[in-house]
Design an enzyme around this catalytic site. Structure first.
Site, PDB file in Angstrom:
ATOM      1  N   THR A 180       0.815  -1.115   0.090  1.00 28.08           N
ATOM      2  CA  THR A 180      -0.473  -0.143  -0.033  1.00 28.08           C
ATOM      3  C   THR A 180       0.817   1.413  -0.069  1.00 28.08           C
ATOM      4  OG1 THR A 180      -1.670  -0.676   1.359  1.00 28.08           O
ATOM      5  CG2 THR A 180      -1.319   1.663   1.353  1.00 28.08           C
TER       6      THR A 180
ATOM      7  N   ARG B  40     -14.150  -8.329  -0.831  1.00 29.47           N
ATOM      8  CA  ARG B  40     -13.939  -7.537   0.423  1.00 29.47           C
ATOM      9  C   ARG B  40     -12.468  -6.250   0.490  1.00 29.47           C
ATOM     10  NH1 ARG B  40      -7.891  -5.831   1.901  1.00 29.47           N
ATOM     11  NH2 ARG B  40      -7.363  -6.344   4.007  1.00 29.47           N
TER      12      ARG B  40
ATOM     13  N   GLY C 167     -10.017  -3.505   2.805  1.00 32.71           N
ATOM     14  CA  GLY C 167      -9.743  -3.179   3.888  1.00 32.71           C
ATOM     15  C   GLY C 167      -9.295  -1.599   4.539  1.00 32.71           C
TER      16      GLY C 167
ATOM     17  N   GLY D 119      -0.815  -2.349   6.111  1.00 34.14           N
ATOM     18  CA  GLY D 119      -0.869  -3.431   7.425  1.00 34.14           C
ATOM     19  C   GLY D 119      -1.698  -4.137   6.872  1.00 34.14           C
TER      20      GLY D 119
END
Length: 352
Positions: free
Chosen positions: A218, A246, A248, A270
């Site tokens: 990221t 999904r 994040g 993370g």
């Protein structure tokens, strides 16, 4: 009488001069303006070890981090806004196959690329975000458009793409995001997933060690401009082998991204599920605002204590209203760089 009074006052002064500095006094000393403008970036955190990195690959990462941050620094130096600096800096990394964002995005279980991004303006506390985008070249640019040109904070999937087209953003064929390296990573993980199923080890399917310890690439950036305005942005391809749509932490305001001129700006990287549960980015700002912690104290508490205790891995880059900067992570490494108003450049990868 006068002599006695003088001795009393003198003694009191000496005692006060030798007394330890109070916590409140120490905090006040940190309010000094460190940098009139500054910029800090990350390219992901995870199990990034020197022994697993070739000299050529290490040089490539450092060169791209330096290129990206210099773009933003030049904008700030010339009086540009923190918003422009954040967007242009992140776009350099979105266009590089080295990072898990834009061109280098990881693949979903279905073999597609679904991109997330968010942006926040510390002056107005306005924000924009997108999730599950498949055909917009620059997700961070789209996130800003959501903030500036809509009544919403987050758009997703086909709706986000339709909005991007209406606003004239660059649309690409989904194949633009394909890279052989990322696709091979998906194939390896799916092979292990199948082996786990055959062994009836369902836990391994959802908590594969390679997913947990992957180099979460990221990208993110926080900038402070000459007008005292902070902006923060984050862009990602998510987690390899993700399924069911999904999403994040990267597009979640308060988790992956947060900015407030009164405190700081933060971009996270993370294992997103833990960053969402911890509201990592906002928590750092809240500790500074309500507990009067310094940036370093807040980032250290949130990452090294709260996140770690929960079982989360990753890190943040953060920048406060006075130009203080912080890299904080609980992994073996984090691709990172910073530049201050004096042009001092820091580029690092491993924990030091």
């Amino acid at each position: 009488m006068k002599k006695s009074l003088f001795l009393l006052v003198f003694t009191a002064c000496m005692l006060s001069c030798n007394a330890p500095i109070s916590d409140s006094a120490a905090k006040k000393s940190t309010t000094t303006q460190m940098n009139n403008f500054a910029i800090i970036i990350h390219g992901g955190a995870g199990t990034i070890l020197k022994k697993n990195m070739s000299d050529e690959k290490e040089a490539a990462y450092k060169a791209k981090l330096e290129e990206a941050i210099k773009v933003g620094h030049t904008i700030l130096k010339n009086g540009g806004t923190s918003q422009e600096a954040v967007v242009k800096t992140i776009q350099v990394m979105e266009e590089s196959p080295l990072f898990n964002a834009g061109k280098g995005a990881v693949f979903t279980n279905a073999g597609t690329n679904e991109l997330d991004a968010s942006f926040m303006d510390g002056r107005t506390l306005n924000a924009g975000a997108v999730a599950g985008v498949t055909d917009v070249k620059s997700p961070i640019e789209l996130a800003v458009k959501v903030m500036t040109d809509s009544d919403h904070v987050m758009l997703s999937g086909t709706g986000a793409s339709a909005f991007a087209k209406e606003k004239g953003l660059e649309i690409v064929d989904p194949s633009y995001f394909y890279t052989a390296r990322r696709f091979k990573s998906l194939e390896r993980i799916k092979a292990r997933e199948q082996a786990a199923l055959e062994d009836n080890d369902k836990t391994a399917v959802f908590y594969d060690a390679d997913i947990k310890n992957a180099k979460f690439g990221t990208v993110g950036c926080v900038a402070l401009d000459k007008n005292g305005n902070i902006a923060a942005g984050t862009s990602t391809g998510g987690m390899t082998n993700k399924r069911w749509g999904r999403i994040g932490d990267a597009p979640i305001i308060g988790s992956g991204t947060y900015a407030n001129n009164a405190t700081c700006g933060v971009s996270s990287t993370g294992w997103g599920e833990y960053f969402i549960r911890s509201q990592v980015a906002y928590d750092i700002s809240a500790q500074m605002e309500y507990q009067e912690k310094t940036l370093k104290q807040a980032t250290q508490d949130v990452i090294q204590h709260k996140l770690t205790k929960l079982g989360g891995t990753g890190g943040v880059v953060a920048l406060d209203k006075n130009g203080n900067m912080s890299f904080e992570f609980n992994t073996a490494g984090m691709y990172r760089a910073s530049m201050n108003d004096k042009g001092a450049l820091i580029v690092k990868i491993y924990k030091e």
